[in-house]
Design a protein around this motif. Structure first.
Motif, short mmCIF file in Angstrom:
data_model
loop_
_atom_site.label_atom_id
_atom_site.label_comp_id
_atom_site.label_asym_id
_atom_site.label_seq_id
_atom_site.Cartn_x
_atom_site.Cartn_y
_atom_site.Cartn_z
N LEU A 154 23.22 -52.86 9.17
CA LEU A 154 23.06 -51.72 10.06
C LEU A 154 24.26 -50.78 9.95
O LEU A 154 24.10 -49.56 9.93
CB LEU A 154 22.87 -52.18 11.51
N SER A 155 25.45 -51.35 9.86
CA SER A 155 26.66 -50.53 9.71
C SER A 155 26.57 -49.67 8.45
O SER A 155 26.92 -48.48 8.47
CB SER A 155 27.88 -51.43 9.66
N ARG A 156 26.11 -50.26 7.35
CA ARG A 156 25.97 -49.51 6.10
C ARG A 156 24.96 -48.38 6.24
O ARG A 156 25.18 -47.26 5.77
CB ARG A 156 25.57 -50.44 4.97
N ARG B 186 25.68 -43.77 6.45
CA ARG B 186 25.06 -42.75 5.60
C ARG B 186 24.87 -41.43 6.35
O ARG B 186 24.65 -40.40 5.73
CB ARG B 186 23.69 -43.22 5.10
N PHE B 187 24.93 -41.47 7.68
CA PHE B 187 24.75 -40.27 8.48
C PHE B 187 25.95 -39.34 8.29
O PHE B 187 27.07 -39.80 8.14
CB PHE B 187 24.63 -40.63 9.97
N PRO B 188 25.71 -38.02 8.33
CA PRO B 188 26.83 -37.08 8.19
C PRO B 188 27.82 -37.26 9.34
O PRO B 188 27.43 -37.40 10.50
CB PRO B 188 26.18 -35.70 8.26
N GLY B 189 29.09 -37.27 9.01
CA GLY B 189 30.13 -37.37 10.02
C GLY B 189 30.39 -38.78 10.52
O GLY B 189 31.22 -38.98 11.41
N ILE B 190 29.68 -39.76 10.00
CA ILE B 190 29.88 -41.14 10.44
C ILE B 190 30.40 -41.96 9.26
O ILE B 190 29.68 -42.19 8.29
CB ILE B 190 28.59 -41.77 11.00
N GLY B 191 31.64 -42.37 9.37
CA GLY B 191 32.24 -43.20 8.34
C GLY B 191 32.06 -44.67 8.69
O GLY B 191 31.46 -45.02 9.70
N PRO B 192 32.60 -45.55 7.86
CA PRO B 192 32.44 -46.99 8.09
C PRO B 192 32.99 -47.47 9.44
O PRO B 192 32.38 -48.32 10.09
CB PRO B 192 33.22 -47.62 6.94
N LYS B 193 34.13 -46.93 9.87
CA LYS B 193 34.71 -47.37 11.15
C LYS B 193 33.83 -46.97 12.33
O LYS B 193 33.59 -47.76 13.24
CB LYS B 193 36.12 -46.80 11.32
N THR B 194 33.38 -45.73 12.32
CA THR B 194 32.50 -45.27 13.40
C THR B 194 31.19 -46.04 13.38
O THR B 194 30.66 -46.41 14.43
CB THR B 194 32.23 -43.76 13.28
N ALA B 195 30.68 -46.31 12.20
CA ALA B 195 29.42 -47.05 12.08
C ALA B 195 29.54 -48.44 12.70
O ALA B 195 28.65 -48.87 13.46
CB ALA B 195 29.01 -47.15 10.62
N ILE B 196 30.61 -49.14 12.42
CA ILE B 196 30.76 -50.49 12.98
C ILE B 196 30.95 -50.43 14.49
O ILE B 196 30.44 -51.29 15.22
CB ILE B 196 31.90 -51.29 12.26
N ARG B 197 31.64 -49.38 14.98
CA ARG B 197 31.78 -49.22 16.44
C ARG B 197 30.42 -48.98 17.08
O ARG B 197 30.14 -49.51 18.16
CB ARG B 197 32.74 -48.08 16.76
N LEU B 198 29.57 -48.20 16.43
CA LEU B 198 28.22 -47.97 16.96
C LEU B 198 27.41 -49.26 16.99
O LEU B 198 26.67 -49.51 17.95
CB LEU B 198 27.50 -46.90 16.14
N VAL B 199 27.53 -50.07 15.95
CA VAL B 199 26.81 -51.34 15.90
C VAL B 199 27.23 -52.23 17.06
O VAL B 199 26.39 -52.79 17.78
CB VAL B 199 27.02 -52.05 14.55
N TYR B 200 28.53 -52.34 17.28
CA TYR B 200 29.00 -53.19 18.37
C TYR B 200 28.64 -52.60 19.74
O TYR B 200 28.36 -53.35 20.68
CB TYR B 200 30.51 -53.44 18.25
#
Length: 197
Positions: free
Chosen positions: A7-9, A13-27
């Motif tokens: 899910l983080s990966r 892929r969304f614009p403006g969302i890097g790996p760190k933000t992605a993992i924060r969203l998952v949590y």
């Protein structure tokens, strides 16, 4: 690969969302009630299944024609050409434009392998040539980037021989800014686009 990583990966892929933000969203999602995650999942599924490009302009819609194209009170003699569908909303929010739109689906970018055949150019030519209402003006509202300018010049060369007047959005100094902080190119555009008071 774990579900969290998967899910983080996908989110990164969304614009403006890097790996760190992605993992924060998952949590963040994991800490919320499950029904919120299910509603988000359903909304994404509905988006994928029900929304498609308008057959006339390329804007996104749940119907065959988008809200703008199906509005009989719009001015059919003016078409505003934008790069992406979300830019239609930006212009609509001004409440000042009453014509129709045409979404290109991007801009010319030879370095990225995006040429004229990758854009919705034929649809624009067909609209100008086959419209019930004579198209008197095409407003080129492409971005002020190198690619946007190249796209505008290319479009002008295609559209002008078809008859409509071709205009470009004015460029200038943003409201509320100080001249000392504005770049030279923007000041030059503002000077060339000045108008009578």
């Amino acid at each position: 690969m774990s579900v969290i990583d998967q899910l983080s990966r996908e989110l990164s892929r969304f614009p403006g969302i890097g790996p760190k933000t992605a993992i924060r969203l998952v949590y963040f999602l994991m800490k919320r009630p499950k029904d919120e995650a299910f509603r988000l999942s359903q909304a994404i599924r509905d988006l994928a299944e029900r929304v498609r490009p308008c057959r006339r302009c390329g804007n996104y819609s749940e119907a065959d024609l988008c809200e703008v194209c199906s509005d009989p009170d719009r001015d059919g003699s003016v078409i505003c050409v934008v790069e992406e569908a979300f830019e239609v909303g930006a212009i609509e929010r001004t409440g000042r434009f009453q014509g129709f739109y045409h979404v290109l689906g991007g801009h010319l970018s030879p370095l990225d392998g995006i040429g004229p055949d990758d854009l919705n150019l034929q649809g624009l030519q067909d609209r100008i040539s086959n419209s019930e209402t004579r198209v008197a003006e095409i407003i080129l509202a492409t971005n002020a980037s190198v690619e946007g300018e190249a796209t505008a010049v290319y479009l002008e060369n295609i559209v002008r021989p078809l008859g409509p007047r071709v205009t470009r959005l004015a460029r200038g100094i943003p409201v509320g800014s100080d001249l000392e902080y504005v770049d030279g190119t923007t000041i030059a555009e503002a000077l060339s686009g000045r108008r009578e008071m």
